[in-house]
Write a protein that holds these residues in place. Sequence first.
Motif, PDB file in Angstrom:
ATOM      1  N   GLN A 192       0.834  -1.208   0.000  1.00  0.00           N
ATOM      2  CA  GLN A 192       0.000   0.000   0.000  1.00  0.00           C
ATOM      3  C   GLN A 192       0.868   1.256   0.000  1.00  0.00           C
ATOM      4  O   GLN A 192       0.558   2.240  -0.693  1.00  0.00           O
ATOM      5  CB  GLN A 192      -0.918  -0.024   1.217  1.00  0.00           C
ATOM      6  CG  GLN A 192      -2.005  -1.097   1.154  1.00  0.00           C
ATOM      7  CD  GLN A 192      -2.810  -1.198   2.437  1.00  0.00           C
ATOM      8  OE1 GLN A 192      -2.377  -0.708   3.486  1.00  0.00           O
ATOM      9  NE2 GLN A 192      -3.962  -1.849   2.347  1.00  0.00           N
ATOM     10  N   ASN A 193       1.960   1.233   0.771  1.00  0.00           N
ATOM     11  CA  ASN A 193       2.868   2.380   0.782  1.00  0.00           C
ATOM     12  C   ASN A 193       3.495   2.601  -0.591  1.00  0.00           C
ATOM     13  O   ASN A 193       3.685   3.754  -1.024  1.00  0.00           O
ATOM     14  CB  ASN A 193       3.980   2.159   1.833  1.00  0.00           C
ATOM     15  CG  ASN A 193       3.429   2.164   3.248  1.00  0.00           C
ATOM     16  OD1 ASN A 193       2.346   2.702   3.499  1.00  0.00           O
ATOM     17  ND2 ASN A 193       4.171   1.559   4.186  1.00  0.00           N
ATOM     18  N   GLN A 194       3.802   1.496  -1.292  1.00  0.00           N
ATOM     19  CA  GLN A 194       4.381   1.609  -2.627  1.00  0.00           C
ATOM     20  C   GLN A 194       3.381   2.249  -3.595  1.00  0.00           C
ATOM     21  O   GLN A 194       3.762   3.052  -4.461  1.00  0.00           O
ATOM     22  CB  GLN A 194       4.790   0.229  -3.139  1.00  0.00           C
ATOM     23  CG  GLN A 194       5.509   0.257  -4.487  1.00  0.00           C
ATOM     24  CD  GLN A 194       6.818   1.014  -4.422  1.00  0.00           C
ATOM     25  OE1 GLN A 194       7.576   0.868  -3.468  1.00  0.00           O
ATOM     26  NE2 GLN A 194       7.076   1.838  -5.419  1.00  0.00           N
ATOM     27  N   VAL A 195       2.097   1.914  -3.453  1.00  0.00           N
ATOM     28  CA  VAL A 195       1.069   2.526  -4.295  1.00  0.00           C
ATOM     29  C   VAL A 195       1.012   4.032  -4.041  1.00  0.00           C
ATOM     30  O   VAL A 195       0.937   4.858  -4.975  1.00  0.00           O
ATOM     31  CB  VAL A 195      -0.309   1.867  -4.027  1.00  0.00           C
ATOM     32  CG1 VAL A 195      -1.429   2.665  -4.705  1.00  0.00           C
ATOM     33  CG2 VAL A 195      -0.311   0.435  -4.533  1.00  0.00           C
ATOM     34  N   VAL A 196       1.046   4.406  -2.761  1.00  0.00           N
ATOM     35  CA  VAL A 196       0.999   5.827  -2.426  1.00  0.00           C
ATOM     36  C   VAL A 196       2.207   6.565  -3.014  1.00  0.00           C
ATOM     37  O   VAL A 196       2.084   7.658  -3.581  1.00  0.00           O
ATOM     38  CB  VAL A 196       0.949   6.008  -0.895  1.00  0.00           C
ATOM     39  CG1 VAL A 196       1.090   7.483  -0.522  1.00  0.00           C
ATOM     40  CG2 VAL A 196      -0.350   5.445  -0.347  1.00  0.00           C
ATOM     41  N   GLN A 197       3.370   5.955  -2.901  1.00  0.00           N
ATOM     42  CA  GLN A 197       4.578   6.573  -3.444  1.00  0.00           C
ATOM     43  C   GLN A 197       4.479   6.752  -4.953  1.00  0.00           C
ATOM     44  O   GLN A 197       4.876   7.786  -5.502  1.00  0.00           O
ATOM     45  CB  GLN A 197       5.799   5.727  -3.090  1.00  0.00           C
ATOM     46  CG  GLN A 197       7.122   6.330  -3.573  1.00  0.00           C
ATOM     47  CD  GLN A 197       8.310   5.479  -3.170  1.00  0.00           C
ATOM     48  OE1 GLN A 197       8.172   4.507  -2.428  1.00  0.00           O
ATOM     49  NE2 GLN A 197       9.485   5.839  -3.655  1.00  0.00           N
ATOM     50  N   SER A 198       3.915   5.738  -5.664  1.00  0.00           N
ATOM     51  CA  SER A 198       3.766   5.832  -7.120  1.00  0.00           C
ATOM     52  C   SER A 198       2.765   6.924  -7.494  1.00  0.00           C
ATOM     53  O   SER A 198       2.946   7.632  -8.502  1.00  0.00           O
ATOM     54  CB  SER A 198       3.311   4.487  -7.686  1.00  0.00           C
ATOM     55  OG  SER A 198       4.287   3.490  -7.449  1.00  0.00           O
ATOM     56  N   GLN A 199       1.709   7.074  -6.717  1.00  0.00           N
ATOM     57  CA  GLN A 199       0.740   8.133  -6.988  1.00  0.00           C
ATOM     58  C   GLN A 199       1.375   9.514  -6.839  1.00  0.00           C
ATOM     59  O   GLN A 199       1.136  10.413  -7.653  1.00  0.00           O
ATOM     60  CB  GLN A 199      -0.455   7.985  -6.040  1.00  0.00           C
ATOM     61  CG  GLN A 199      -1.335   6.782  -6.333  1.00  0.00           C
ATOM     62  CD  GLN A 199      -2.397   6.565  -5.282  1.00  0.00           C
ATOM     63  OE1 GLN A 199      -2.238   6.995  -4.136  1.00  0.00           O
ATOM     64  NE2 GLN A 199      -3.474   5.881  -5.667  1.00  0.00           N
ATOM     65  N   VAL A 200       2.190   9.656  -5.795  1.00  0.00           N
ATOM     66  CA  VAL A 200       2.884  10.936  -5.587  1.00  0.00           C
ATOM     67  C   VAL A 200       3.825  11.226  -6.749  1.00  0.00           C
ATOM     68  O   VAL A 200       3.892  12.365  -7.256  1.00  0.00           O
ATOM     69  CB  VAL A 200       3.651  10.907  -4.247  1.00  0.00           C
ATOM     70  CG1 VAL A 200       4.554  12.142  -4.113  1.00  0.00           C
ATOM     71  CG2 VAL A 200       2.688  10.831  -3.081  1.00  0.00           C
ATOM     72  N   SER A 201       4.540  10.203  -7.210  1.00  0.00           N
ATOM     73  CA  SER A 201       5.476  10.391  -8.331  1.00  0.00           C
ATOM     74  C   SER A 201       4.733  10.798  -9.601  1.00  0.00           C
ATOM     75  O   SER A 201       5.204  11.658 -10.364  1.00  0.00           O
ATOM     76  CB  SER A 201       6.270   9.100  -8.570  1.00  0.00           C
ATOM     77  OG  SER A 201       7.046   8.761  -7.433  1.00  0.00           O
ATOM     78  N   LEU A 202       3.571  10.194  -9.842  1.00  0.00           N
ATOM     79  CA  LEU A 202       2.797  10.533 -11.029  1.00  0.00           C
ATOM     80  C   LEU A 202       2.295  11.976 -10.952  1.00  0.00           C
ATOM     81  O   LEU A 202       2.363  12.727 -11.945  1.00  0.00           O
ATOM     82  CB  LEU A 202       1.619   9.565 -11.182  1.00  0.00           C
ATOM     83  CG  LEU A 202       0.655   9.860 -12.330  1.00  0.00           C
ATOM     84  CD1 LEU A 202       1.390   9.841 -13.668  1.00  0.00           C
ATOM     85  CD2 LEU A 202      -0.501   8.860 -12.341  1.00  0.00           C
ATOM     86  N   GLU A 203       1.796  12.340  -9.796  1.00  0.00           N
ATOM     87  CA  GLU A 203       1.307  13.716  -9.648  1.00  0.00           C
ATOM     88  C   GLU A 203       2.437  14.727  -9.845  1.00  0.00           C
ATOM     89  O   GLU A 203       2.244  15.786 -10.465  1.00  0.00           O
ATOM     90  CB  GLU A 203       0.690  13.890  -8.261  1.00  0.00           C
ATOM     91  CG  GLU A 203      -0.609  13.115  -8.072  1.00  0.00           C
ATOM     92  CD  GLU A 203      -1.100  13.160  -6.639  1.00  0.00           C
ATOM     93  OE1 GLU A 203      -0.410  13.787  -5.795  1.00  0.00           O
ATOM     94  OE2 GLU A 203      -2.173  12.579  -6.359  1.00  0.00           O
TER      95      GLU A 203
END
Length: 466
Positions: free
Chosen positions: A255-266
């Motif tokens: 779940q933390n990895q998903v959050v990190q990927s979302q931040v990177s995309l934004e």
Amino acid sequence: MSGFTIRFQSQVRQSIGTVIGVTLLALASACGGTANGITLPGGASNAAAAAPATSTPIPTAPAVARPTYLVQRGDVQDILDVSGRWQPRDQLTLSFPVAGQVRNVNVQRGAVIKAGTVLADLQITTLENQLASAQVNLNTAITDLNQTNTVLQNVQNAQISLANSLIKQRQTIDNSPWAQLSTAQNGVISAQAAVDDAQRNLDSALSHPEQPASTVDQARINLRTAQNNLLNAQNSYYSAAQTFNSHKYDVQSAQNQVVQSQVSLESAQTNTQVDPNKLATVQNDQLNVAQLQQQIAQSTLKSPIDAEVLDITIKPGDSVKAFDIVVTIGKPEPLEVVANIAYSDASQLSIGTVGIAQPLNQPDLAVQCIVRRVPLSAKDSDQTTRVAATLKVASGTLVEIKLPRKVSHNVLWLPPVAIRTFQNRTFVVIDTSDGPRSVDVTLGLQTTDRDEITVGVQEGQIVEGP
């Protein structure tokens, strides 16, 4: 009616006899006898000629016996004879969604094909050339966009990274070891119950001094075995519990990895500075490629299922209209009789009607059949009648079918030849002890070999034919 016929025939016989007698007498006078006392050749004297003449009676021709028919009781069936092909039950008709000229036909009737097989295509050489050119233009536009600005690639990489993170999170959640933990817990409960049972058995053996020592020893052995099993079950449970707790941390990490990927995309989207003209060129080229690919797909006919080719109505060079049926396919099993009969006949049948089916001119292979489908109306797009049977013949075999349209059960019947009509009267001539007697009858179901008699006769009566 019959009396008049007999009197008329008698008068005709008498008239014919008189004419024949006069004719014979004249011939006798011409060929023999005397004239003015002179003996004629081959004749007698004048006195003998004067003796009264007698005629030889003509034998009456024997009357021809009329056929007779027995009034019987049974079933009268109006049978519909049809023929059809032994073909797959589940069929699909295929067509091109666009008009064009046929370029290739890649299969033949009877071919067994796999899903995705290209059956035929239209003349699409021009479209294929256009697609190749459009693909080159798209690749050039993408290269040009990437050379002047790498931000778009960063956004795409961030989107891919987020997608991979979501997939990993889903996989981690789905791989939960809860089932193993539950099984281990149940194992502990079962092992504890076994220890309790073994302890009770030992206590019981000790409370009965009369029991042999071997019984007490065996009870102690059983208790130690149950205690060891309990210890093993507890160890398995602890191990499964540790694995389950570790899985919880894995889920949180995913779940933390998903959050990190979302931040990177934004972040990548925020810093995007793409040349709008070059981006529009890429988008337009992508749309052009997609449209050409769709047109080519519409001009290529593929099989959606594993099937057998039942019919092909086109050949290379033919012009076809959009949505005209050009190929019919069907699943290899099961098979049934597919008959094309007039709707006026099919409408007299009903689903569930039982009949007889046989391969053409092979009555020894006849089996019972049942109507499975009839057209709903004369406007139904599928006007075929489908009949289920258990024939052991090859697909495509011509099959003859006999189906009852109407049936009258356990009724009186006569063959149609035994029934007479005169003006508006329908009657039969019954052979009685007092002679022939005409009786009016009422007919029910009429067929080529049996007519149902509802009123006028009784079973077992003899009827004279005309």
